[in-house]
Design a protein around this motif. Structure first.
Motif, PDB file in Angstrom:
ATOM      1  N   PRO A   1       0.823  -1.209   0.000  1.00 32.85           N
ATOM      2  CA  PRO A   1       0.000   0.000   0.000  1.00 32.85           C
ATOM      3  C   PRO A   1       0.858   1.259   0.000  1.00 32.85           C
ATOM      4  O   PRO A   1       1.976   1.276   0.520  1.00 32.85           O
ATOM      5  N   ALA A   2       0.310   2.310  -0.595  1.00 32.92           N
ATOM      6  CA  ALA A   2       0.980   3.609  -0.584  1.00 32.92           C
ATOM      7  C   ALA A   2       0.587   4.437   0.628  1.00 32.92           C
ATOM      8  O   ALA A   2       1.240   5.425   0.942  1.00 32.92           O
ATOM      9  N   GLY A   3      -0.493   4.046   1.293  1.00 32.08           N
ATOM     10  CA  GLY A   3      -0.953   4.746   2.478  1.00 32.08           C
ATOM     11  C   GLY A   3      -1.974   3.893   3.186  1.00 32.08           C
ATOM     12  O   GLY A   3      -2.556   2.976   2.596  1.00 32.08           O
ATOM     13  N   ALA A   4      -2.192   4.182   4.458  1.00 33.24           N
ATOM     14  CA  ALA A   4      -3.110   3.365   5.241  1.00 33.24           C
ATOM     15  C   ALA A   4      -3.845   4.218   6.263  1.00 33.24           C
ATOM     16  O   ALA A   4      -3.283   5.155   6.840  1.00 33.24           O
ATOM     17  N   VAL A   5      -5.114   3.878   6.477  1.00 35.49           N
ATOM     18  CA  VAL A   5      -5.921   4.460   7.539  1.00 35.49           C
ATOM     19  C   VAL A   5      -6.387   3.326   8.431  1.00 35.49           C
ATOM     20  O   VAL A   5      -6.886   2.303   7.946  1.00 35.49           O
ATOM     21  N   LEU A   6      -6.216   3.498   9.735  1.00 35.67           N
ATOM     22  CA  LEU A   6      -6.566   2.458  10.698  1.00 35.67           C
ATOM     23  C   LEU A   6      -7.500   3.025  11.754  1.00 35.67           C
ATOM     24  O   LEU A   6      -7.237   4.080  12.332  1.00 35.67           O
ATOM     25  N   GLY A   7      -8.597   2.323  12.002  1.00 32.96           N
ATOM     26  CA  GLY A   7      -9.476   2.617  13.115  1.00 32.96           C
ATOM     27  C   GLY A   7      -9.234   1.583  14.197  1.00 32.96           C
ATOM     28  O   GLY A   7      -9.449   0.394  13.971  1.00 32.96           O
ATOM     29  N   LEU A   8      -8.773   2.021  15.362  1.00 34.27           N
ATOM     30  CA  LEU A   8      -8.321   1.102  16.411  1.00 34.27           C
ATOM     31  C   LEU A   8      -9.108   1.295  17.699  1.00 34.27           C
ATOM     32  O   LEU A   8      -9.232   2.415  18.195  1.00 34.27           O
ATOM     33  N   THR A   9      -9.607   0.194  18.238  1.00 37.78           N
ATOM     34  CA  THR A   9     -10.135   0.267  19.587  1.00 37.78           C
ATOM     35  C   THR A   9      -8.990   0.558  20.544  1.00 37.78           C
ATOM     36  O   THR A   9      -7.854   0.141  20.332  1.00 37.78           O
ATOM     37  N   GLY A  10      -9.266   1.326  21.575  1.00 44.85           N
ATOM     38  CA  GLY A  10      -8.232   1.655  22.547  1.00 44.85           C
ATOM     39  C   GLY A  10      -7.379   2.845  22.170  1.00 44.85           C
ATOM     40  O   GLY A  10      -6.556   3.294  22.965  1.00 44.85           O
ATOM     41  N   SER A  11      -7.553   3.361  20.962  1.00 48.91           N
ATOM     42  CA  SER A  11      -6.806   4.547  20.539  1.00 48.91           C
ATOM     43  C   SER A  11      -7.523   5.795  21.019  1.00 48.91           C
ATOM     44  O   SER A  11      -8.755   5.851  21.038  1.00 48.91           O
ATOM     45  N   GLY A  12      -6.771   6.813  21.404  1.00 53.30           N
ATOM     46  CA  GLY A  12      -7.381   8.049  21.858  1.00 53.30           C
ATOM     47  C   GLY A  12      -7.875   8.906  20.708  1.00 53.30           C
ATOM     48  O   GLY A  12      -7.715   8.560  19.523  1.00 53.30           O
ATOM     49  N   LEU A  13      -8.460  10.027  21.045  1.00 54.49           N
ATOM     50  CA  LEU A  13      -8.982  10.939  20.034  1.00 54.49           C
ATOM     51  C   LEU A  13      -7.924  11.918  19.542  1.00 54.49           C
ATOM     52  O   LEU A  13      -8.158  12.646  18.584  1.00 54.49           O
ATOM     53  N   THR A  14      -6.774  11.947  20.192  1.00 54.32           N
ATOM     54  CA  THR A  14      -5.675  12.800  19.755  1.00 54.32           C
ATOM     55  C   THR A  14      -4.526  11.917  19.290  1.00 54.32           C
ATOM     56  O   THR A  14      -4.376  10.772  19.740  1.00 54.32           O
ATOM     57  N   PRO A  15      -3.688  12.397  18.381  1.00 55.11           N
ATOM     58  CA  PRO A  15      -2.610  11.571  17.826  1.00 55.11           C
ATOM     59  C   PRO A  15      -1.653  11.054  18.905  1.00 55.11           C
ATOM     60  O   PRO A  15      -1.271  11.784  19.822  1.00 55.11           O
ATOM     61  N   ASP A  16      -1.281   9.793  18.765  1.00 57.41           N
ATOM     62  CA  ASP A  16      -0.325   9.140  19.654  1.00 57.41           C
ATOM     63  C   ASP A  16       0.924   8.859  18.824  1.00 57.41           C
ATOM     64  O   ASP A  16       0.926   7.962  17.979  1.00 57.41           O
ATOM     65  N   THR A  17       1.974   9.634  19.041  1.00 50.86           N
ATOM     66  CA  THR A  17       3.160   9.523  18.186  1.00 50.86           C
ATOM     67  C   THR A  17       3.805   8.151  18.277  1.00 50.86           C
ATOM     68  O   THR A  17       4.299   7.628  17.270  1.00 50.86           O
ATOM     69  N   ASP A  18       3.814   7.552  19.459  1.00 49.99           N
ATOM     70  CA  ASP A  18       4.401   6.216  19.601  1.00 49.99           C
ATOM     71  C   ASP A  18       3.586   5.184  18.831  1.00 49.99           C
ATOM     72  O   ASP A  18       4.142   4.286  18.194  1.00 49.99           O
ATOM     73  N   LEU A  19       2.274   5.311  18.893  1.00 44.07           N
ATOM     74  CA  LEU A  19       1.404   4.374  18.177  1.00 44.07           C
ATOM     75  C   LEU A  19       1.574   4.532  16.672  1.00 44.07           C
ATOM     76  O   LEU A  19       1.623   3.533  15.930  1.00 44.07           O
ATOM     77  N   ILE A  20       1.662   5.763  16.205  1.00 45.71           N
ATOM     78  CA  ILE A  20       1.866   6.008  14.772  1.00 45.71           C
ATOM     79  C   ILE A  20       3.193   5.428  14.319  1.00 45.71           C
ATOM     80  O   ILE A  20       3.287   4.778  13.260  1.00 45.71           O
TER      81      ILE A  20
END
Length: 337
Positions: free
Chosen positions: A92-111
């Motif tokens: 893939p050239a790009g990806a979007v992921l919807g994750l349970t347990g993820s917050g509503l603000t960006p998590d740099t470690d998770l990214i």
């Protein structure tokens, strides 16, 4: 090169994961851009790969995961994504992921962990909460609406016309998750064992007892103890179909419990309407397909507000979001290919 700190796209064959369910990724045909969408819940993950024409060319399912920051859970999340990457038929050239347990603000470690697992630059990854993905899927870009989700857990969401999202509920079975599959399982066990304590037998709940004990694999307390306290919320939620089966056989306790589940889920809808005003209400998740008593209770409690129960393809829509967000980027330099 500002991309030097990002993982490069693989063009060499990758080791085959023992959990992979389709062909190994291979170099794409010249000019072929593929977009990955992922819908990850605690008990299951679904993915879809779409091309520039928004045709789904591959899809699959594998174990669940969570974006929660716990180190053990994060390691399991990375393993799930690596297994997913091994199953892709193209890069893939790009990806979007919807994750349970993820917050509503960006998590740099998770990214960063997601980008490394999928061999993509962080600039080509969009990670969001699974309910945010649901909001994007259920309502158009400029539409507003309310969502009620009920699967393993339960949660409500309001999507505003400007894209802002507000979540209520979803606080886990130790605090709430009322009406969810896990809640149904726990409430059924509570009712059953209370009756056994009071009478020495599941008097008046014989149908519920038969279905629950069959699902548990035993009739003694030790079996229930190991199932509840030795497992996770997914295992507890797995008891909900047994409750529905008992209701289908006419067990009054099971039927009343499923009606209560619907009423608890309707509360999410009422709170959303009270806080954010009237708007279309969409309900989805496995609990709504357990038994008609659940949907009937939700509809009765929220009347006259209409509710729809659509079949939503979150993974495919996530892939479309990836194309929309990243198609105009050129994330890979010539030497990367």
């Amino acid at each position: 090169d500002t991309r030097s700190n990002h993982p490069k796209r693989r063009t060499d064959p990758k080791p085959r994961s023992p959990n992979a369910t389709s062909t190994q990724p291979r170099p794409n045909a010249p000019g072929l851009m593929l977009w990955l969408g992922v819908d990850m819940g605690g008990t299951g993950t679904r993915w879809a790969l779409r091309d520039a024409d928004r045709t789904t060319i591959a899809r699959g399912a594998l174990g669940g995961g969570t974006g929660a920051p716990d180190p053990a859970l994060r390691a399991a999340f990375v393993r799930t994504l690596r297994n997913l990457a091994d199953a892709l038929p193209g890069a893939p050239a790009g990806a979007v992921l919807g994750l349970t347990g993820s917050g509503l603000t960006p998590d740099t470690d998770l990214i960063a962990a997601t980008a490394q697992a999928l061999s993509l630059p962080e600039t080509c990854i969009w990670v969001m909460n699974d309910m945010q993905l649901a909001g994007h899927t259920a309502f158009g870009h400029a539409q507003s609406g309310h969502l009620i989700a009920a699967g393993t857990g339960s949660v409500g969401l309001h999507k505003a016309a400007d894209g802002q999202m507000h979540i209520i509920g979803g606080r886990g079975i130790l605090i709430d998750d009322a009406g969810s599959g896990a809640w149904i399982g726990l409430q059924a066990l509570k009712a059953l064992w209370s009756r056994i304590e009071e009478t020495g037998a599941p008097t008046g709940m014989e149908g519920l007892a038969a279905h629950l004990f069959a699902a548990l694999g035993g009739t003694d307390w030790d079996t229930t103890l190991r199932w509840v306290y030795g497992g996770d919320r997914g295992g507890i939620a797995a008891l909900a179909p047994a409750v529905a089966a008992a209701a289908g056989d006419g067990d009054e306790t099971a039927l009343a419990l499923l009606t209560r589940a619907g009423q608890e889920l309707a509360r999410l809808g009422r709170v959303l309407i009270q806080r954010f005003g009237p708007a279309p209400v969409v309900a989805f998740g496995g609990v709504f397909s357990l038994h008609p008593a659940v949907t009937r209770a939700v509809q009765d409690a929220l009347a006259p507000t209409p509710i729809t129960f659509p079949a939503l393809d979150f993974a495919a829509h996530a892939a479309t979001l990836a194309q929309t967000r990243f198609a105009n980027q050129t994330p890979f330099a010539p030497e990367d290919t």
